[in-house]
Scaffold this active site. Structure first.
Site, PDB file in Angstrom:
ATOM      1  N   ARG A  61      -7.076  19.176  23.395  1.00  0.00           N
ATOM      2  CA  ARG A  61      -5.698  19.175  23.918  1.00  0.00           C
ATOM      3  C   ARG A  61      -5.191  17.748  23.926  1.00  0.00           C
ATOM      4  NH1 ARG A  61      -8.691  22.630  26.709  1.00  0.00           N
ATOM      5  NH2 ARG A  61      -8.039  24.813  26.809  1.00  0.00           N
TER       6      ARG A  61
ATOM      7  N   ASP B 264       0.840  -1.202   0.000  1.00  0.00           N
ATOM      8  CA  ASP B 264       0.000   0.000   0.000  1.00  0.00           C
ATOM      9  C   ASP B 264       0.877   1.255   0.000  1.00  0.00           C
ATOM     10  OD1 ASP B 264      -2.507  -1.241  -0.055  1.00  0.00           O
ATOM     11  OD2 ASP B 264      -2.547  -1.509   2.110  1.00  0.00           O
ATOM     12  N   GLY B 265       2.045   1.186   0.673  1.00  0.00           N
ATOM     13  CA  GLY B 265       2.971   2.320   0.717  1.00  0.00           C
ATOM     14  C   GLY B 265       3.484   2.650  -0.685  1.00  0.00           C
TER      15      GLY B 265
ATOM     16  N   ASN C 115      -4.756   8.788   2.083  1.00  0.00           N
ATOM     17  CA  ASN C 115      -5.141   8.160   3.355  1.00  0.00           C
ATOM     18  C   ASN C 115      -5.645   9.166   4.379  1.00  0.00           C
ATOM     19  OD1 ASN C 115      -4.741   5.434   2.996  1.00  0.00           O
ATOM     20  ND2 ASN C 115      -2.640   5.421   3.765  1.00  0.00           N
TER      21      ASN C 115
HETATM   22  P1  NAD Z   1       4.268   2.336   5.162  1.00  0.00           P
HETATM   23  O1  NAD Z   1       4.201   2.440   3.692  1.00  0.00           O
HETATM   24  O2  NAD Z   1       5.328   1.520   5.784  1.00  0.00           O
HETATM   25  O3  NAD Z   1       2.855   1.863   5.709  1.00  0.00           O
HETATM   26  C1  NAD Z   1       2.652   1.579   7.075  1.00  0.00           C
HETATM   27  C2  NAD Z   1       1.550   0.518   7.163  1.00  0.00           C
HETATM   28  O4  NAD Z   1       0.283   1.100   6.811  1.00  0.00           O
HETATM   29  C3  NAD Z   1       1.770  -0.652   6.208  1.00  0.00           C
HETATM   30  O5  NAD Z   1       1.483  -1.835   6.886  1.00  0.00           O
HETATM   31  C4  NAD Z   1       0.763  -0.375   5.084  1.00  0.00           C
HETATM   32  O6  NAD Z   1       0.339  -1.573   4.428  1.00  0.00           O
HETATM   33  C5  NAD Z   1      -0.366   0.245   5.868  1.00  0.00           C
HETATM   34  N1  NAD Z   1      -1.322   1.027   5.066  1.00  0.00           N
HETATM   35  C6  NAD Z   1      -1.073   2.101   4.308  1.00  0.00           C
HETATM   36  N2  NAD Z   1      -2.214   2.550   3.748  1.00  0.00           N
HETATM   37  C7  NAD Z   1      -3.195   1.714   4.186  1.00  0.00           C
HETATM   38  C8  NAD Z   1      -4.603   1.671   3.990  1.00  0.00           C
HETATM   39  N3  NAD Z   1      -5.242   2.580   3.248  1.00  0.00           N
HETATM   40  N4  NAD Z   1      -5.314   0.697   4.616  1.00  0.00           N
HETATM   41  C9  NAD Z   1      -4.684  -0.225   5.392  1.00  0.00           C
HETATM   42  N5  NAD Z   1      -3.362  -0.234   5.637  1.00  0.00           N
HETATM   43  C10 NAD Z   1      -2.631   0.742   5.038  1.00  0.00           C
HETATM   44  O7  NAD Z   1       4.348   3.776   5.882  1.00  0.00           O
HETATM   45  P2  NAD Z   1       4.606   5.256   5.412  1.00  0.00           P
HETATM   46  O8  NAD Z   1       5.092   5.290   4.007  1.00  0.00           O
HETATM   47  O9  NAD Z   1       5.387   5.940   6.440  1.00  0.00           O
HETATM   48  O10 NAD Z   1       3.148   5.961   5.514  1.00  0.00           O
HETATM   49  C11 NAD Z   1       2.141   5.684   4.645  1.00  0.00           C
HETATM   50  C12 NAD Z   1       0.871   5.401   5.385  1.00  0.00           C
HETATM   51  O11 NAD Z   1       1.122   4.457   6.408  1.00  0.00           O
HETATM   52  C13 NAD Z   1       0.255   6.594   6.107  1.00  0.00           C
HETATM   53  O12 NAD Z   1      -0.685   7.226   5.265  1.00  0.00           O
HETATM   54  C14 NAD Z   1      -0.401   6.009   7.339  1.00  0.00           C
HETATM   55  O13 NAD Z   1      -1.792   5.832   7.215  1.00  0.00           O
HETATM   56  C15 NAD Z   1       0.216   4.643   7.471  1.00  0.00           C
HETATM   57  N6  NAD Z   1       0.887   4.579   8.771  1.00  0.00           N
HETATM   58  C16 NAD Z   1       0.234   3.932   9.767  1.00  0.00           C
HETATM   59  C17 NAD Z   1       0.779   3.907  11.024  1.00  0.00           C
HETATM   60  C18 NAD Z   1       0.032   3.219  12.104  1.00  0.00           C
HETATM   61  O14 NAD Z   1      -0.964   2.544  11.801  1.00  0.00           O
HETATM   62  N7  NAD Z   1       0.429   3.392  13.353  1.00  0.00           N
HETATM   63  C19 NAD Z   1       2.014   4.525  11.295  1.00  0.00           C
HETATM   64  C20 NAD Z   1       2.651   5.166  10.226  1.00  0.00           C
HETATM   65  C21 NAD Z   1       2.051   5.206   8.970  1.00  0.00           C
END
Ligand code: NAD
Length: 259
Positions: free
Chosen positions: A146, A46-47, A120
């Site tokens: 807050r 997805d990334g 996203n």
């Molecule tokens: P990344 O590409 O490593 O993605 C982080 C995780 O989020 C992966 O497991 C990916 O498969 C999942 N993901 C991304 N979009 C998704 C969606 N629409 N539905 C379900 N899972 C999804 O991380 P990055 O490049 O730093 O950031 C890209 C996206 O990753 C951000 O838009 C954010 O939503 C997500 N993310 C999630 C977390 C968390 O859940 N704690 C933390 C950081 C980033």
């Protein structure tokens, strides 16, 4: 479609699969076009899909299709052992196009407004100190939040960061904006709504603070400092991301693959 571009994740497996797709398309007289593709194929997760969307979202007609090299994702419709099926579909079938609106953040800094877009989510986070944010829904003050920050996601992003912070999963076909708290403070002195708030897609969410020092705005995988900013308005963009669906994929199956 005639003009394609392939976006691969950096690892060897994804690069090999990307090369296989590229070779097959070229051998069938298709063009690889980085400037004006009609179809972008992503190979990774997805990334990788998000990176491709940010690279090509200025081309309104472009369609995206994703092959996952791990387990089935939310933006990817094919698994790695289905690469031949994907090539066959790209060469011989006409896809159904599913379109999803981007989210738009308008950042006001003195007299200038900067516009950011995300598939996203857009989120404001401050991990250094308590962030106070006045939250306006359609220009009406709802609360003074807050805590660490706030996240605004659309349907597509509901399973991403939003889900990790207790937001609701929104199934496809429901076009909304969802406002979710990131570590909100709830005690005798401070209260905010706490529950995720799901709003119609044409809602304007305005986040104002006297002091965003140390805060960041994150939009998908991108980040900017908010230090001298006073106001961020978040709306549904008129721009859309077009996803090519050559066959139906069960949303429940995708959810099941999440955990
Ligand atoms: P990344 O590409 O490593 O993605 C982080 C995780 O989020 C992966 O497991 C990916 O498969 C999942 N993901 C991304 N979009 C998704 C969606 N629409 N539905 C379900 N899972 C999804 O991380 P990055 O490049 O730093 O950031 C890209 C996206 O990753 C951000 O838009 C954010 O939503 C997500 N993310 C999630 C977390 C968390 O859940 N704690 C933390 C950081 C980033």
């Amino acid at each position: 479609m005639q003009r394609f571009y392939i976006v691969e994740k950096e690892d060897l497996g994804s690069r090999e699969l990307g090369q296989k797709i590229r070779t097959a398309l070229i051998s069938h007289h298709k063009e690889i076009d980085e400037n004006n593709p009609q179809c972008v194929v992503t190979v990774g997760g997805d990334g990788t899909f998000l990176h491709a969307v940010h690279k090509f979202k200025h081309i309104s007609e472009v369609v995206f299709v994703g092959l996952h090299t791990g387990t089935l994702g939310f933006f990817t419709n094919y698994e790695k052992d289905e690469v031949d099926t994907l090539i066959d579909h790209l060469l011989n079938q006409t896809p159904v196009i599913e379109s999803t609106h981007l989210i738009e953040a308008r950042i006001t800094h003195e007299q200038t407004v900067t516009i950011l877009e995300a598939l996203n989510e857009v989120r404001i986070e401050n991990i250094v100190r308590t962030q106070e944010i006045q939250v306006y829904i359609n220009q009406e003050l709802m609360e003074i939040f807050r805590g660490n920050g706030l996240c605004v996601s659309g349907q597509a992003g509901s399973t991403a960061y939003n889900r990790s912070i207790g937001g609701a999963i929104i199934v496809p076909g429901i076009d909304v904006l969802q406002l979710t708290e990131i570590s909100g403070i709830h005690n005798k002195a401070y209260q905010s709504i706490r529950s995720p708030l799901v709003l119609p897609k044409d809602t304007s969410i305005t986040l104002i603070s006297d002091n965003f020092k140390g805060a960041k705005i994150l939009y998908d995988h991108h980040v900017l400092d908010l230090d001298d900013v006073s106001k961020v308005e978040i709306i549904t963009s008129t721009k859309k991301v077009n996803m090519a669906r050559y066959r139906p994929t069960s949303y429940i199956k995708r959810l099941h693959c999440l955990f």
